[in-house]
Design a protein around this motif. Structure first.
Motif, PDB file in Angstrom:
ATOM      1  N   GLY A 151       0.616  -1.159   0.056  1.00  0.00           N
ATOM      2  CA  GLY A 151      -0.256   0.003  -0.027  1.00  0.00           C
ATOM      3  C   GLY A 151       0.822   1.378  -0.032  1.00  0.00           C
ATOM      4  O   GLY A 151       0.028   2.413  -0.080  1.00  0.00           O
ATOM      5  N   LEU A 152       2.219   1.189  -0.094  1.00  0.00           N
ATOM      6  CA  LEU A 152       2.997   2.283  -0.229  1.00  0.00           C
ATOM      7  C   LEU A 152       2.843   3.126  -1.505  1.00  0.00           C
ATOM      8  O   LEU A 152       2.722   2.537  -2.584  1.00  0.00           O
ATOM      9  CB  LEU A 152       4.307   1.847   0.219  1.00  0.00           C
ATOM     10  N   GLU A 153       3.056   4.423  -1.527  1.00  0.00           N
ATOM     11  CA  GLU A 153       3.070   4.957  -2.791  1.00  0.00           C
ATOM     12  C   GLU A 153       4.369   4.819  -3.531  1.00  0.00           C
ATOM     13  O   GLU A 153       5.587   4.528  -2.954  1.00  0.00           O
ATOM     14  CB  GLU A 153       3.177   6.367  -2.564  1.00  0.00           C
ATOM     15  N   ARG A 154       4.168   4.341  -4.962  1.00  0.00           N
ATOM     16  CA  ARG A 154       5.406   4.255  -5.887  1.00  0.00           C
ATOM     17  C   ARG A 154       5.801   5.327  -6.781  1.00  0.00           C
ATOM     18  O   ARG A 154       4.903   6.009  -7.076  1.00  0.00           O
ATOM     19  CB  ARG A 154       4.912   2.977  -6.657  1.00  0.00           C
ATOM     20  N   ARG A 155       7.191   5.211  -7.151  1.00  0.00           N
ATOM     21  CA  ARG A 155       7.530   6.245  -8.185  1.00  0.00           C
ATOM     22  C   ARG A 155       8.553   5.207  -8.848  1.00  0.00           C
ATOM     23  O   ARG A 155       9.597   5.055  -8.351  1.00  0.00           O
ATOM     24  CB  ARG A 155       8.408   7.362  -7.351  1.00  0.00           C
ATOM     25  N   PRO A 156       8.189   5.156 -10.259  1.00  0.00           N
ATOM     26  CA  PRO A 156       9.127   4.352 -11.058  1.00  0.00           C
ATOM     27  C   PRO A 156      10.479   5.098 -11.431  1.00  0.00           C
ATOM     28  O   PRO A 156      10.209   6.386 -11.550  1.00  0.00           O
ATOM     29  CB  PRO A 156       8.445   4.091 -12.099  1.00  0.00           C
ATOM     30  N   ILE A 157      11.566   4.400 -11.137  1.00  0.00           N
ATOM     31  CA  ILE A 157      12.790   5.178 -11.369  1.00  0.00           C
ATOM     32  C   ILE A 157      13.229   4.840 -12.753  1.00  0.00           C
ATOM     33  O   ILE A 157      13.681   5.643 -13.497  1.00  0.00           O
ATOM     34  CB  ILE A 157      13.943   4.832 -10.298  1.00  0.00           C
ATOM     35  N   GLY A 158      13.310   3.647 -13.144  1.00  0.00           N
ATOM     36  CA  GLY A 158      13.698   3.182 -14.325  1.00  0.00           C
ATOM     37  C   GLY A 158      14.163   1.681 -14.295  1.00  0.00           C
ATOM     38  O   GLY A 158      14.413   1.398 -13.363  1.00  0.00           O
ATOM     39  N   ILE A 159      14.392   1.124 -15.641  1.00  0.00           N
ATOM     40  CA  ILE A 159      14.900  -0.104 -15.811  1.00  0.00           C
ATOM     41  C   ILE A 159      16.376  -0.135 -16.069  1.00  0.00           C
ATOM     42  O   ILE A 159      16.996   0.688 -16.583  1.00  0.00           O
ATOM     43  CB  ILE A 159      14.350  -0.808 -16.991  1.00  0.00           C
ATOM     44  N   GLU A 160      17.221  -1.154 -15.264  1.00  0.00           N
ATOM     45  CA  GLU A 160      18.388  -1.340 -15.284  1.00  0.00           C
ATOM     46  C   GLU A 160      18.789  -1.804 -16.572  1.00  0.00           C
ATOM     47  O   GLU A 160      18.198  -2.757 -17.274  1.00  0.00           O
ATOM     48  CB  GLU A 160      19.274  -2.135 -14.189  1.00  0.00           C
ATOM     49  N   ARG A 161      19.831  -1.110 -17.345  1.00  0.00           N
ATOM     50  CA  ARG A 161      20.113  -1.717 -18.634  1.00  0.00           C
ATOM     51  C   ARG A 161      21.705  -2.460 -18.302  1.00  0.00           C
ATOM     52  O   ARG A 161      22.408  -1.574 -17.923  1.00  0.00           O
ATOM     53  CB  ARG A 161      20.261  -0.604 -19.883  1.00  0.00           C
ATOM     54  N   LEU A 162      21.753  -3.530 -18.808  1.00  0.00           N
ATOM     55  CA  LEU A 162      22.929  -4.333 -18.369  1.00  0.00           C
ATOM     56  C   LEU A 162      23.641  -4.907 -19.423  1.00  0.00           C
ATOM     57  O   LEU A 162      23.435  -5.173 -20.753  1.00  0.00           O
ATOM     58  CB  LEU A 162      22.385  -5.764 -17.718  1.00  0.00           C
ATOM     59  N   LEU A 255      25.686  -4.106 -26.741  1.00  0.00           N
ATOM     60  CA  LEU A 255      25.079  -5.389 -26.500  1.00  0.00           C
ATOM     61  C   LEU A 255      24.510  -5.159 -24.971  1.00  0.00           C
ATOM     62  O   LEU A 255      24.977  -5.150 -24.195  1.00  0.00           O
ATOM     63  CB  LEU A 255      25.846  -6.694 -26.513  1.00  0.00           C
ATOM     64  N   LYS A 256      23.081  -4.715 -24.912  1.00  0.00           N
ATOM     65  CA  LYS A 256      22.487  -4.571 -23.592  1.00  0.00           C
ATOM     66  C   LYS A 256      21.200  -5.555 -23.495  1.00  0.00           C
ATOM     67  O   LYS A 256      20.389  -5.654 -24.371  1.00  0.00           O
ATOM     68  CB  LYS A 256      22.082  -3.086 -23.517  1.00  0.00           C
ATOM     69  N   SER A 257      21.059  -5.925 -22.070  1.00  0.00           N
ATOM     70  CA  SER A 257      19.760  -6.638 -21.905  1.00  0.00           C
ATOM     71  C   SER A 257      19.142  -5.914 -20.797  1.00  0.00           C
ATOM     72  O   SER A 257      19.862  -4.803 -20.054  1.00  0.00           O
ATOM     73  CB  SER A 257      20.000  -7.955 -21.605  1.00  0.00           C
ATOM     74  N   ASP A 258      17.829  -6.215 -20.606  1.00  0.00           N
ATOM     75  CA  ASP A 258      16.967  -5.384 -19.492  1.00  0.00           C
ATOM     76  C   ASP A 258      17.253  -6.161 -18.418  1.00  0.00           C
ATOM     77  O   ASP A 258      17.029  -7.404 -18.117  1.00  0.00           O
ATOM     78  CB  ASP A 258      15.510  -5.496 -19.977  1.00  0.00           C
ATOM     79  N   GLY A 259      17.553  -5.469 -17.121  1.00  0.00           N
ATOM     80  CA  GLY A 259      17.557  -5.795 -15.942  1.00  0.00           C
ATOM     81  C   GLY A 259      16.595  -5.791 -15.137  1.00  0.00           C
ATOM     82  O   GLY A 259      15.245  -5.379 -15.550  1.00  0.00           O
TER      83      GLY A 259
END
Length: 288
Positions: A151-162, A255-259
């Motif tokens: 129930g806490l509020e969320r703020r998306p920061i971003g997806i790590e690119r690996l 060459l990057k993948s999504d983390g």
């Protein structure tokens, strides 16, 4: 003893003070109809006239005395609130984040973040992925894969690119030999980041098994890579300080993948929304 609502008393105070329903409505940011309705209800509750007969807005002595008392009380409430918010605005803000993000992203920005917050102190509490972050003391927590935030509020920061990171010498050798040389490398793999190496190898088109060395936490794997004990798959954005210092390089930056998705969570009753948004906007403006 039954007391009327503070809203109704505030309406009476505003009407007596301004001498005008429309002006009182503007002052309270409500409609004149709402003001009139509150006055009718208040007069019904007090069972005594609030305005002189024949003079619709001339308050009776009772109404004047009550309005003055309410005005004094409202000023006391305002002063107490201002004092409370000043205390809140100087309290330490605690950010809980995993060790790698804390060391390599948040801490280098901490001095500027405190200046951005008007000198309000900001503290970083490092945690491990295996920690139960909900039980830790924090104002804002930065978590990976926040499936259940209670129930806490969320703020998306971003997806790590690996991508692959290695010492400059190792990275240069890989660049010269090509992506296929990855199959001959040793990779340092944190047990808290299962599957990330395999995902990146798939992106790179490497289907042969590679040698791995396991570590309990990612920051240990990063330090081992800095010590030239192997390569590591990680987010170059988070590790930008090590890259600027020429301690790690990216042999194949294309060459990057999504983390994992990083998400900030907070309780607005503990950390005000505007405080959280202001701090997070500054800290993660260039994340990604």
């Amino acid at each position: 003893m039954h007391l009327p609502s503070l809203r109704a008393l505030s309406v009476l105070e505003a009407v007596v003070r301004t001498g005008n329903v429309v002006a009182a409505a503007d002052d309270l940011r409500v409609t004149p109809g709402a003001v009139s309705k509150q006055l009718v209800q208040l007069q019904h509750e007090i069972e005594a006239p609030l305005f002189e007969s024949g003079h619709r807005l001339k308050p009776t002595p009772l109404a004047t005395e009550l309005a003055q008392a309410v005005g004094t009380a409202l000023r006391h409430i305002e002063e107490a609130w201002m004092s409370a918010t000043r205390v809140s605005d100087t309290r330490v803000i605690t950010i809980a984040a995993n060790a790698t993000l804390s060391m390599h992203w948040i801490l280098p920005r901490l001095v500027d973040a405190e200046a951005k917050m008007g000198g309000r102190p900001v503290r970083v509490s490092q945690m491990h992925t295996t920690d139960e972050w909900r039980r830790l003391p924090f104002d804002i927590a930065i978590v990976r894969q926040a499936d259940d935030t209670g129930g806490l509020e969320r703020r998306p920061i971003g997806i790590e690119r690996l991508t692959v990171l290695a010492t400059p010498e190792r990275a240069e050798r890989l660049r010269q030999e090509g992506v296929a040389a990855i199959a001959q490398e040793t990779f340092l793999v944190a047990r808290t980041r299962a599957g990330e190496l395999e995902d990146w190898l798939a992106v790179a088109g490497i289907d042969a098994p590679v040698a791995t060395r396991s570590t309990p936490h990612f920051y240990i794997a990063v330090e081992a890579a800095v010590a030239d004990q192997g390569c590591v798959i990680g987010p170059p954005g988070v590790l930008a300080d090590l890259i600027r210092q020429k301690r790690l390089e990216l042999p194949f930056p294309h060459l990057k993948s999504d983390g994992s998705l990083l998400t900030a969570v907070f309780d607005p009753q503990v950390c005000r929304r505007k405080t959280a948004d202001r701090l997070l906007t500054f800290l993660f403006a260039d994340f990604g």
